[in-house]
Design an enzyme around this catalytic site. Structure first.
Site, PDB file in Angstrom:
ATOM      1  N   ARG A 103      -2.366  -2.034  19.101  1.00 30.46           N
ATOM      2  CA  ARG A 103      -2.061  -3.458  19.114  1.00 30.46           C
ATOM      3  C   ARG A 103      -2.440  -4.058  20.464  1.00 30.46           C
ATOM      4  NH1 ARG A 103       2.953  -1.696  16.588  1.00 30.46           N
ATOM      5  NH2 ARG A 103       4.130  -2.133  18.493  1.00 30.46           N
TER       6      ARG A 103
ATOM      7  N   LYS B   5      -2.531   0.171   5.218  1.00 28.71           N
ATOM      8  CA  LYS B   5      -1.932  -1.159   5.058  1.00 28.71           C
ATOM      9  C   LYS B   5      -1.520  -1.778   6.392  1.00 28.71           C
ATOM     10  CE  LYS B   5       2.649   0.786   3.853  1.00 28.71           C
ATOM     11  NZ  LYS B   5       2.247   2.191   4.112  1.00 28.71           N
ATOM     12  N   SER B   6      -0.962  -0.987   7.292  1.00 33.45           N
ATOM     13  CA  SER B   6      -0.535  -1.528   8.591  1.00 33.45           C
ATOM     14  C   SER B   6      -1.737  -1.956   9.423  1.00 33.45           C
ATOM     15  CB  SER B   6       0.291  -0.499   9.358  1.00 33.45           C
ATOM     16  OG  SER B   6       1.523  -0.255   8.707  1.00 33.45           O
TER      17      SER B   6
ATOM     18  N   HIS C  79       0.875   3.291  16.717  1.00 28.97           N
ATOM     19  CA  HIS C  79       0.888   1.886  16.303  1.00 28.97           C
ATOM     20  C   HIS C  79       0.820   0.971  17.524  1.00 28.97           C
ATOM     21  CE1 HIS C  79       1.866   1.506  11.881  1.00 28.97           C
ATOM     22  NE2 HIS C  79       1.766   2.813  12.055  1.00 28.97           N
TER      23      HIS C  79
ATOM     24  N   ARG D  55      -0.112   6.061   4.272  1.00 30.47           N
ATOM     25  CA  ARG D  55      -1.399   6.285   4.930  1.00 30.47           C
ATOM     26  C   ARG D  55      -2.555   5.599   4.204  1.00 30.47           C
ATOM     27  NH1 ARG D  55      -0.551   7.461  10.108  1.00 30.47           N
ATOM     28  NH2 ARG D  55       0.603   9.394  10.454  1.00 30.47           N
TER      29      ARG D  55
ATOM     30  N   GLY E  73       0.829  -1.198   0.000  1.00 27.13           N
ATOM     31  CA  GLY E  73       0.000   0.000   0.000  1.00 27.13           C
ATOM     32  C   GLY E  73       0.860   1.243   0.000  1.00 27.13           C
ATOM     33  N   GLY E  74       0.241   2.351  -0.335  1.00 23.45           N
ATOM     34  CA  GLY E  74       0.931   3.626  -0.312  1.00 23.45           C
ATOM     35  C   GLY E  74       0.944   4.220   1.082  1.00 23.45           C
TER      36      GLY E  74
ATOM     37  N   THR F 147      10.824  -2.739  11.932  1.00 18.69           N
ATOM     38  CA  THR F 147      12.114  -2.644  11.233  1.00 18.69           C
ATOM     39  C   THR F 147      12.631  -1.220  11.155  1.00 18.69           C
ATOM     40  OG1 THR F 147      11.065  -2.387   9.063  1.00 18.69           O
ATOM     41  CG2 THR F 147      11.484  -4.635   9.833  1.00 18.69           C
TER      42      THR F 147
END
Length: 445
Positions: free
Chosen positions: A326, A286-287, A322, A283, A280-281, A305
């Site tokens: 989670r 995709k995450s 992020h 924003r 994905g690009g 990473t």
């Protein structure tokens, strides 16, 4: 066994095409269109065959040419599209197909098969045991009916490799004595219907979430399901909450929702971990989508990473956001040595992302100042080998860079080209590849 879910939806699928409820709107917005529940086992055996199942198999890259056995649970039309027998009769595949199921379901099939068609009907009822090809089948009662009591069944299926699954679709909550028949079965996977969500007032022939939790608890209590049993919810309908919330709810009992087109590997094939690449690009969502794919697992290792960036407040805020979304049960590893993590993994992995991994490896080898690009190529080769050998389910996120403008610098063009080749190489050895655009996941494979 190799179990491909041809569909995971209820009779009306999910979303219901005539419904505008929040759950249906969410599914439609995501492009998460579920067909009627059915499965294909090792390309030779079908569990139910509703009207949407044959076309779904083709859409997911499978052929039904080798199917020799169809196990029907009952005669409701979302589980029995008998016209498939007519379509099959138009092609000479060179072998007989056994159609196994309750007598009423077979009676619905007979008009669709000519007297000389290579079809053999095998009527069964609860309590029967039989061998179907290389599979041992036990027929179990269902709390569900079409015309009369006993005209719907469930299947306890053991494959040639000794792996064992329970196909429990359709059924309402089962009586306590039912579980005696599966005591200590230690199923590798259980596919259990969950139709009504939080609506427990819609009838006794299906599970809602409270009933689903009770059945899973009873399966665990009698040894039919263990800590290693994969419990997959199928026959999902729009009375359920939106899929993100449903994943969270099901995780409470160690289960997860099935997905149309997914392959569940059990027994010897369970060692073949499923690899997913999410592209994905910036924003694009995709995450978040990658996290949702693993949301049903309690323990996941999140491989960051990108590392830390001292003094960069904006980057620190991104990392914090992020982390906040989670589950607390997930662990985080910050490293660019992704190959080592892939090889040593014991819990499912989420790698985010390959773009920052590549940047770190190019930095390490000082490529920007004329360093050794060959060393980066060697790192990519090592990563691909570890990716293919990874023993657990793994999802990797990467940036899709092929649609942007041509970078204005030589280093920018080198990075774009290398990441493009890396993405293509990882995609080539992944079972699933998804492109996320504007928050909508599009399945490429």
């Amino acid at each position: 066994m190799d179990v491909m879910l041809l569909g995971t939806g209820a009779a009306d699928g999910w979303p219901n095409p005539f419904c505008g409820c929040a759950s249906c709107q969410d599914a439609a917005r995501r492009g998460d269109i579920r067909g009627q529940t059915a499965a294909l086992i090792d390309d030779v055996l079908m569990l139910d065959c509703g009207p949407e199942a044959p076309r779904a198999a083709v859409r997911f890259g499978r052929t039904l040419a080798d199917v020799r056995h169809i196990l029907l649970t009952h005669a409701h039309t979302d589980h029995l599209g008998a016209q498939a027998l007519l379509f099959r009769s138009w092609v000479d595949v060179g072998h007989v197909v056994e159609v196994v199921g309750p007598a009423d379901a077979l009676d619905a099939c007979r008009p669709w098969a000519g007297p000389d068609d290579p079809v053999r009907f095998v009527p069964v009822q609860a309590g029967d045991t039989l061998t179907v090809g290389g599979y041992a089948v036990r027929v179990l009662p269902a709390r569900h009916q079409v015309f009369r009591e006993g005209d719907a069944v469930l299947y306890d299926l053991t494959g040639p490799d000794g792996s064992r699954i329970l196909w429990a679709c359709d059924t309402g909550p089962l009586p306590p004595e039912w579980f005696d028949a599966v005591r200590d079965a230690r199923f590798d996977a259980v596919f259990l219907e969950e139709t009504f969500g939080d609506r427990s007032d819609l009838g006794s022939g299906h599970h809602g979430l409270p009933e689903f939790f009770d059945t899973v608890s009873a399966l665990r209590g009698c040894g039919a399901a263990t800590e290693t049993t994969e419990v997959v919810a199928v026959h999902l309908g729009h009375h359920n909450p939106p899929i993100t919330r449903l994943r969270e709810r099901l995780r409470e009992c160690g289960a997860r929702p099935g997905t149309d087109g997914e392959v569940v590997r059990v027994g010897d094939k369970a060692e073949q971990a499923h690899r997913t690449l999410v592209l994905g690009g910036v924003r694009s969502g995709k995450s978040r989508h990658a996290e949702e794919l693993l949301a049903s697992y309690r323990a996941v290792t999140y491989v960051a990473t990108g590392g830390t960036r001292a003094g960069d407040a904006e980057w620190a805020q991104r990392v914090a956001l992020h982390r906040e979304r989670r589950p607390e049960s997930w662990s985080t590893v910050e490293t660019s040595d992704v190959s080592a993590v892939l090889r040593a993994a014991t819990d499912p992995l989420l790698i985010d992302c390959l773009g920052t991994w590549l940047t770190a490896r190019m930095d390490l080898h000082d490529v920007w100042n004329g360093g050794d690009m060959g060393a980066v190529d060697a790192d990519i080769t090592e990563l691909l080998d570890a990716w293919q050998r990874c023993p657990v389910p793994v999802v990797a996120v990467s940036n899709e860079v092929g649609s942007g403008v041509v970078p204005g610098s030589a280093s920018g063009r080198l990075f774009r080209d290398t990441l493009g080749r890396l993405n293509a190489s990882v995609a080539a050895v992944s079972e699933t590849v998804t492109l996320v655009v504007a928050g909508i996941p599009l399945t490429l494979r």
